[in-house]
Design a protein around this motif. Structure first.
Motif, PDB file in Angstrom:
ATOM      1  N   ASP A 199      15.135  66.412  13.129  1.00 24.52           N
ATOM      2  CA  ASP A 199      15.144  66.715  14.561  1.00 24.52           C
ATOM      3  C   ASP A 199      13.925  66.150  15.297  1.00 24.52           C
ATOM      4  O   ASP A 199      13.574  66.588  16.376  1.00 24.52           O
ATOM      5  N   TYR A 200      13.307  65.136  14.727  1.00 23.52           N
ATOM      6  CA  TYR A 200      12.061  64.585  15.266  1.00 23.52           C
ATOM      7  C   TYR A 200      12.289  63.832  16.572  1.00 23.52           C
ATOM      8  O   TYR A 200      13.173  62.995  16.676  1.00 23.52           O
ATOM      9  N   GLN A 201      11.466  64.140  17.558  1.00 24.52           N
ATOM     10  CA  GLN A 201      11.440  63.443  18.850  1.00 24.52           C
ATOM     11  C   GLN A 201       9.975  63.256  19.218  1.00 24.52           C
ATOM     12  O   GLN A 201       9.159  64.136  18.957  1.00 24.52           O
ATOM     13  N   VAL A 202       9.632  62.139  19.827  1.00 25.83           N
ATOM     14  CA  VAL A 202       8.241  61.897  20.198  1.00 25.83           C
ATOM     15  C   VAL A 202       8.176  61.329  21.609  1.00 25.83           C
ATOM     16  O   VAL A 202       9.064  60.591  22.033  1.00 25.83           O
ATOM     17  N   ASN A 203       7.127  61.708  22.336  1.00 22.01           N
ATOM     18  CA  ASN A 203       6.880  61.155  23.659  1.00 22.01           C
ATOM     19  C   ASN A 203       6.026  59.904  23.478  1.00 22.01           C
ATOM     20  O   ASN A 203       4.878  59.980  23.040  1.00 22.01           O
ATOM     21  N   PHE A 204       6.593  58.759  23.833  1.00 18.46           N
ATOM     22  CA  PHE A 204       5.921  57.478  23.624  1.00 18.46           C
ATOM     23  C   PHE A 204       4.561  57.425  24.297  1.00 18.46           C
ATOM     24  O   PHE A 204       3.577  57.013  23.690  1.00 18.46           O
ATOM     25  N   TYR A 205       4.486  57.838  25.555  1.00 19.11           N
ATOM     26  CA  TYR A 205       3.242  57.708  26.313  1.00 19.11           C
ATOM     27  C   TYR A 205       2.197  58.755  25.956  1.00 19.11           C
ATOM     28  O   TYR A 205       1.009  58.538  26.185  1.00 19.11           O
ATOM     29  N   GLU A 206       2.608  59.870  25.385  1.00 15.15           N
ATOM     30  CA  GLU A 206       1.647  60.903  24.998  1.00 15.15           C
ATOM     31  C   GLU A 206       1.118  60.734  23.578  1.00 15.15           C
ATOM     32  O   GLU A 206      -0.026  61.084  23.299  1.00 15.15           O
ATOM     33  N   ARG A 207       1.948  60.223  22.665  1.00 18.83           N
ATOM     34  CA  ARG A 207       1.541  60.149  21.253  1.00 18.83           C
ATOM     35  C   ARG A 207       1.450  58.728  20.718  1.00 18.83           C
ATOM     36  O   ARG A 207       0.452  58.350  20.128  1.00 18.83           O
ATOM     37  N   VAL A 208       2.514  57.948  20.885  1.00 19.10           N
ATOM     38  CA  VAL A 208       2.585  56.631  20.249  1.00 19.10           C
ATOM     39  C   VAL A 208       1.601  55.642  20.867  1.00 19.10           C
ATOM     40  O   VAL A 208       0.788  55.034  20.162  1.00 19.10           O
ATOM     41  N   LYS A 209       1.667  55.471  22.164  1.00 28.39           N
ATOM     42  CA  LYS A 209       0.824  54.482  22.833  1.00 28.39           C
ATOM     43  C   LYS A 209      -0.667  54.743  22.642  1.00 28.39           C
ATOM     44  O   LYS A 209      -1.402  53.807  22.287  1.00 28.39           O
ATOM     45  N   PRO A 210      -1.167  55.964  22.827  1.00 26.07           N
ATOM     46  CA  PRO A 210      -2.604  56.185  22.601  1.00 26.07           C
ATOM     47  C   PRO A 210      -3.030  55.889  21.155  1.00 26.07           C
ATOM     48  O   PRO A 210      -4.094  55.313  20.923  1.00 26.07           O
ATOM     49  N   PHE A 211      -2.182  56.285  20.200  1.00 20.71           N
ATOM     50  CA  PHE A 211      -2.501  56.036  18.792  1.00 20.71           C
ATOM     51  C   PHE A 211      -2.523  54.529  18.512  1.00 20.71           C
ATOM     52  O   PHE A 211      -3.481  54.006  17.931  1.00 20.71           O
ATOM     53  N   ALA A 212      -1.482  53.826  18.935  1.00 18.15           N
ATOM     54  CA  ALA A 212      -1.391  52.376  18.700  1.00 18.15           C
ATOM     55  C   ALA A 212      -2.511  51.626  19.424  1.00 18.15           C
ATOM     56  O   ALA A 212      -3.072  50.673  18.875  1.00 18.15           O
ATOM     57  N   ASP A 213      -2.848  52.047  20.625  1.00 19.22           N
ATOM     58  CA  ASP A 213      -3.933  51.405  21.376  1.00 19.22           C
ATOM     59  C   ASP A 213      -5.283  51.592  20.689  1.00 19.22           C
ATOM     60  O   ASP A 213      -6.109  50.674  20.646  1.00 19.22           O
ATOM     61  N   ALA A 214      -5.523  52.793  20.151  1.00 16.56           N
ATOM     62  CA  ALA A 214      -6.776  53.052  19.440  1.00 16.56           C
ATOM     63  C   ALA A 214      -6.877  52.184  18.189  1.00 16.56           C
ATOM     64  O   ALA A 214      -7.928  51.595  17.909  1.00 16.56           O
ATOM     65  N   VAL A 215      -5.787  52.080  17.443  1.00 14.65           N
ATOM     66  CA  VAL A 215      -5.770  51.244  16.234  1.00 14.65           C
ATOM     67  C   VAL A 215      -5.974  49.777  16.608  1.00 14.65           C
ATOM     68  O   VAL A 215      -6.764  49.071  15.972  1.00 14.65           O
ATOM     69  N   LEU A 216      -5.306  49.325  17.649  1.00 15.97           N
ATOM     70  CA  LEU A 216      -5.427  47.928  18.073  1.00 15.97           C
ATOM     71  C   LEU A 216      -6.855  47.599  18.500  1.00 15.97           C
ATOM     72  O   LEU A 216      -7.380  46.533  18.147  1.00 15.97           O
ATOM     73  N   ALA A 217      -7.490  48.493  19.229  1.00 19.69           N
ATOM     74  CA  ALA A 217      -8.870  48.265  19.670  1.00 19.69           C
ATOM     75  C   ALA A 217      -9.801  48.135  18.466  1.00 19.69           C
ATOM     76  O   ALA A 217     -10.645  47.225  18.413  1.00 19.69           O
TER      77      ALA A 217
END
Length: 123
Positions: free
Chosen positions: A35-53
């Motif tokens: 039943d997993y759902q995720v908010n892209f702008y709240e969880r995915v984007k900040p995490f991916a941006d931090a890793v990319l930086a």
């Protein structure tokens, strides 16, 4: 390569290992649930941006270190592949259609290269 650059490389490598483990935990503990759902702008984007930086700062330092210090069992192609893999895994960790075995093998591969670098940098 100067001492302060090696120290910064060690810090970045350690941070990337931490994010790599967080991506693994995210995938295993949350993403694999039915039943997993995720908010892209709240969880995915900040995490991916931090890793990319971090990865963007890490890659040139790691390449310079490989060229100048000629470490054992670490080559330029591994730096390039690890950079690509960690940026990909930072997003795939949140995707329900990610293949579990392939993702976990990628995480292991990333960790192996980062751990090998970390072990060979001065304490």
């Amino acid at each position: 390569m100067e001492q302060n650059q090696q120290l910064r490389l060690k810090e970045l490598t350690n941070e990337l290992r931490r994010y790599n483990e967080l991506a693994r935990q995210q995938f295993v503990e949350d993403t694999c649930k039915t039943d997993y759902q995720v908010n892209f702008y709240e969880r995915v984007k900040p995490f991916a941006d931090a890793v990319l930086a971090l990865a963007d700062e890490w890659r040139p330092l790691a390449m310079q270190w490989v060229i100048e210090m000629k470490p054992t069992y670490v080559y330029g192609i591994q730096i390039k592949d690890t950079y690509e893999n960690i940026t990909i895994s930072s997003v795939q960790a949140f995707q329900t259609d990610t293949k579990k075995k392939r993702f976990l093998e990628m995480i292991k591969s990333i960790d192996y290269v980062l751990a090998t670098i970390e072990q060979q940098l001065p304490k």
